[in-house]
Write a protein that holds these residues in place. Structure first.
Motif, PDB file in Angstrom:
ATOM      1  N   GLY A   1      47.012  46.228  50.381  1.00  0.00           N
ATOM      2  CA  GLY A   1      46.085  46.196  51.508  1.00  0.00           C
ATOM      3  C   GLY A   1      45.429  44.828  51.581  1.00  0.00           C
ATOM      4  O   GLY A   1      46.090  43.798  51.481  1.00  0.00           O
ATOM      5  N   THR A   2      44.120  44.803  51.702  1.00  0.00           N
ATOM      6  CA  THR A   2      43.404  43.529  51.779  1.00  0.00           C
ATOM      7  C   THR A   2      43.090  42.944  50.403  1.00  0.00           C
ATOM      8  O   THR A   2      42.643  41.815  50.307  1.00  0.00           O
ATOM      9  CB  THR A   2      42.077  43.683  52.541  1.00  0.00           C
ATOM     10  N   HIS A   3      43.343  43.724  49.341  1.00  0.00           N
ATOM     11  CA  HIS A   3      42.983  43.296  47.983  1.00  0.00           C
ATOM     12  C   HIS A   3      44.129  42.517  47.335  1.00  0.00           C
ATOM     13  O   HIS A   3      45.240  43.030  47.207  1.00  0.00           O
ATOM     14  CB  HIS A   3      42.620  44.518  47.143  1.00  0.00           C
ATOM     15  N   ILE A   4      43.836  41.303  46.905  1.00  0.00           N
ATOM     16  CA  ILE A   4      44.841  40.459  46.253  1.00  0.00           C
ATOM     17  C   ILE A   4      44.301  39.967  44.920  1.00  0.00           C
ATOM     18  O   ILE A   4      43.163  39.502  44.836  1.00  0.00           O
ATOM     19  CB  ILE A   4      45.236  39.266  47.153  1.00  0.00           C
ATOM     20  N   ILE A   5      45.142  40.098  43.883  1.00  0.00           N
ATOM     21  CA  ILE A   5      44.803  39.602  42.551  1.00  0.00           C
ATOM     22  C   ILE A   5      45.866  38.581  42.163  1.00  0.00           C
ATOM     23  O   ILE A   5      47.060  38.853  42.258  1.00  0.00           O
ATOM     24  CB  ILE A   5      44.761  40.737  41.508  1.00  0.00           C
ATOM     25  N   VAL A   6      45.420  37.408  41.725  1.00  0.00           N
ATOM     26  CA  VAL A   6      46.331  36.346  41.300  1.00  0.00           C
ATOM     27  C   VAL A   6      46.116  36.115  39.811  1.00  0.00           C
ATOM     28  O   VAL A   6      45.000  35.837  39.370  1.00  0.00           O
ATOM     29  CB  VAL A   6      46.063  35.035  42.070  1.00  0.00           C
ATOM     30  N   THR A   7      47.199  36.235  39.053  1.00  0.00           N
ATOM     31  CA  THR A   7      47.181  35.963  37.624  1.00  0.00           C
ATOM     32  C   THR A   7      48.033  34.727  37.372  1.00  0.00           C
ATOM     33  O   THR A   7      49.186  34.673  37.815  1.00  0.00           O
ATOM     34  CB  THR A   7      47.729  37.170  36.836  1.00  0.00           C
ATOM     35  N   LEU A   8      47.459  33.734  36.710  1.00  0.00           N
ATOM     36  CA  LEU A   8      48.160  32.494  36.376  1.00  0.00           C
ATOM     37  C   LEU A   8      48.299  32.415  34.865  1.00  0.00           C
ATOM     38  O   LEU A   8      47.287  32.423  34.148  1.00  0.00           O
ATOM     39  CB  LEU A   8      47.387  31.278  36.901  1.00  0.00           C
ATOM     40  N   ASN A   9      49.539  32.396  34.393  1.00  0.00           N
ATOM     41  CA  ASN A   9      49.823  32.295  32.959  1.00  0.00           C
ATOM     42  C   ASN A   9      49.036  33.319  32.143  1.00  0.00           C
ATOM     43  O   ASN A   9      48.444  33.008  31.116  1.00  0.00           O
ATOM     44  CB  ASN A   9      49.556  30.870  32.463  1.00  0.00           C
ATOM     45  N   GLY A  10      49.009  34.556  32.661  1.00  0.00           N
ATOM     46  CA  GLY A  10      48.385  35.656  31.945  1.00  0.00           C
ATOM     47  C   GLY A  10      46.889  35.806  32.133  1.00  0.00           C
ATOM     48  O   GLY A  10      46.280  36.685  31.543  1.00  0.00           O
ATOM     49  N   ARG A  11      46.282  34.992  32.965  1.00  0.00           N
ATOM     50  CA  ARG A  11      44.831  35.027  33.159  1.00  0.00           C
ATOM     51  C   ARG A  11      44.500  35.233  34.639  1.00  0.00           C
ATOM     52  O   ARG A  11      44.992  34.491  35.492  1.00  0.00           O
ATOM     53  CB  ARG A  11      44.237  33.718  32.680  1.00  0.00           C
ATOM     54  N   VAL A  12      43.660  36.231  34.942  1.00  0.00           N
ATOM     55  CA  VAL A  12      43.256  36.463  36.334  1.00  0.00           C
ATOM     56  C   VAL A  12      42.421  35.270  36.791  1.00  0.00           C
ATOM     57  O   VAL A  12      41.413  34.927  36.169  1.00  0.00           O
ATOM     58  CB  VAL A  12      42.455  37.776  36.484  1.00  0.00           C
ATOM     59  N   VAL A  13      42.871  34.626  37.866  1.00  0.00           N
ATOM     60  CA  VAL A  13      42.168  33.454  38.377  1.00  0.00           C
ATOM     61  C   VAL A  13      41.545  33.711  39.746  1.00  0.00           C
ATOM     62  O   VAL A  13      40.683  32.963  40.186  1.00  0.00           O
ATOM     63  CB  VAL A  13      43.075  32.200  38.437  1.00  0.00           C
ATOM     64  N   CYS A  14      41.986  34.767  40.428  1.00  0.00           N
ATOM     65  CA  CYS A  14      41.401  35.106  41.726  1.00  0.00           C
ATOM     66  C   CYS A  14      41.570  36.603  41.961  1.00  0.00           C
ATOM     67  O   CYS A  14      42.650  37.152  41.753  1.00  0.00           O
ATOM     68  CB  CYS A  14      42.094  34.309  42.839  1.00  0.00           C
ATOM     69  N   ASP A  15      40.498  37.253  42.362  1.00  0.00           N
ATOM     70  CA  ASP A  15      40.484  38.688  42.649  1.00  0.00           C
ATOM     71  C   ASP A  15      39.604  38.852  43.873  1.00  0.00           C
ATOM     72  O   ASP A  15      38.382  38.723  43.775  1.00  0.00           O
ATOM     73  CB  ASP A  15      39.929  39.447  41.445  1.00  0.00           C
ATOM     74  N   ALA A  16      40.226  39.074  45.038  1.00  0.00           N
ATOM     75  CA  ALA A  16      39.453  39.034  46.289  1.00  0.00           C
ATOM     76  C   ALA A  16      40.102  39.878  47.368  1.00  0.00           C
ATOM     77  O   ALA A  16      41.261  40.290  47.251  1.00  0.00           O
ATOM     78  CB  ALA A  16      39.334  37.587  46.764  1.00  0.00           C
ATOM     79  N   ASN A  17      39.342  40.100  48.394  1.00  0.00           N
ATOM     80  CA  ASN A  17      39.837  40.740  49.613  1.00  0.00           C
ATOM     81  C   ASN A  17      39.976  39.691  50.697  1.00  0.00           C
ATOM     82  O   ASN A  17      39.121  38.819  50.839  1.00  0.00           O
ATOM     83  CB  ASN A  17      38.885  41.842  50.075  1.00  0.00           C
ATOM     84  N   VAL A  18      41.076  39.774  51.444  1.00  0.00           N
ATOM     85  CA  VAL A  18      41.292  38.838  52.544  1.00  0.00           C
ATOM     86  C   VAL A  18      40.635  39.390  53.809  1.00  0.00           C
ATOM     87  O   VAL A  18      40.466  40.599  53.949  1.00  0.00           O
ATOM     88  CB  VAL A  18      42.795  38.570  52.786  1.00  0.00           C
ATOM     89  N   PRO A  19      40.242  38.521  54.730  1.00  0.00           N
ATOM     90  CA  PRO A  19      39.597  38.971  55.954  1.00  0.00           C
ATOM     91  C   PRO A  19      40.573  39.718  56.867  1.00  0.00           C
ATOM     92  O   PRO A  19      41.796  39.569  56.734  1.00  0.00           O
ATOM     93  CB  PRO A  19      39.111  37.677  56.604  1.00  0.00           C
TER      94      PRO A  19
END
Length: 158
Positions: free
Chosen positions: A111-129
């Motif tokens: 849905g609008t929720h996106i989680i980005v993990t870089l090299n095993g570490r969550v770097v962004c956890d957000a909802n898009v407009p």
């Protein structure tokens, strides 16, 4: 997806500016030379950024600035900042370096929720407009410098 960015030297440092484009409209028939069509296409996309300089191309004065976490590797470009700056080392340009310097993104988009993990570490956890698309194509974006991608895997989760 695994990716490698390069730091090249041709009289100046040049870092890759690239990204993973999520949920793009169908690019067929889009005239990317037409600024209106380009802007309509790009404004609908969510881009997971790859750019160690965190270059913001336009600030309020029309100048390019560097170091903005909304444009840093791992950020949802211009939407949500990279809140953690995980280890990510650009590869030096030059002869074959084998498997060194590869980075891994794991991107979850529900849905609008996106989680980005870089090299095993969550770097962004957000909802898009709401203006961002919830369905569409996947794209590998390249803007400047040099970048490589490999091992792209998709999993659909209900």
């Amino acid at each position: 997806v695994e990716w490698k960015s390069f730091r090249t030297f041709n009289g100046q440092d040049v870092f890759a500016n690239s990204g993973i484009m999520l949920r793009t409209p169908d690019p067929a028939g889009v005239n990317f030379s037409d600024p209106a069509q380009f802007n309509t296409f790009y404004d609908a996309v969510t881009e997971v950024q790859i750019d160690e300089t965190a270059k913001q191309f336009f600030d309020d004065t029309g100048r390019a600035i560097f170091g903005n976490s909304a444009f840093k590797t791992g950020a949802l470009y211009g939407v949500a900042t990279a809140t953690q700056w995980a280890a990510n080392v650009p590869s030096p340009d030059g002869p074959y370096l084998g498997n060194r310097y590869w980075n891994t993104y794991e991107i979850s988009a529900r849905g609008t929720h996106i989680i980005v993990t870089l090299n095993g570490r969550v770097v962004c956890d957000a909802n898009v407009p709401p203006a961002k698309r919830l369905r569409g194509f996947l794209g590998l974006q390249f803007h400047t410098g040099r970048v490589q991608f490999r091992n792209l895997r998709l999993n659909q989760v209900n």
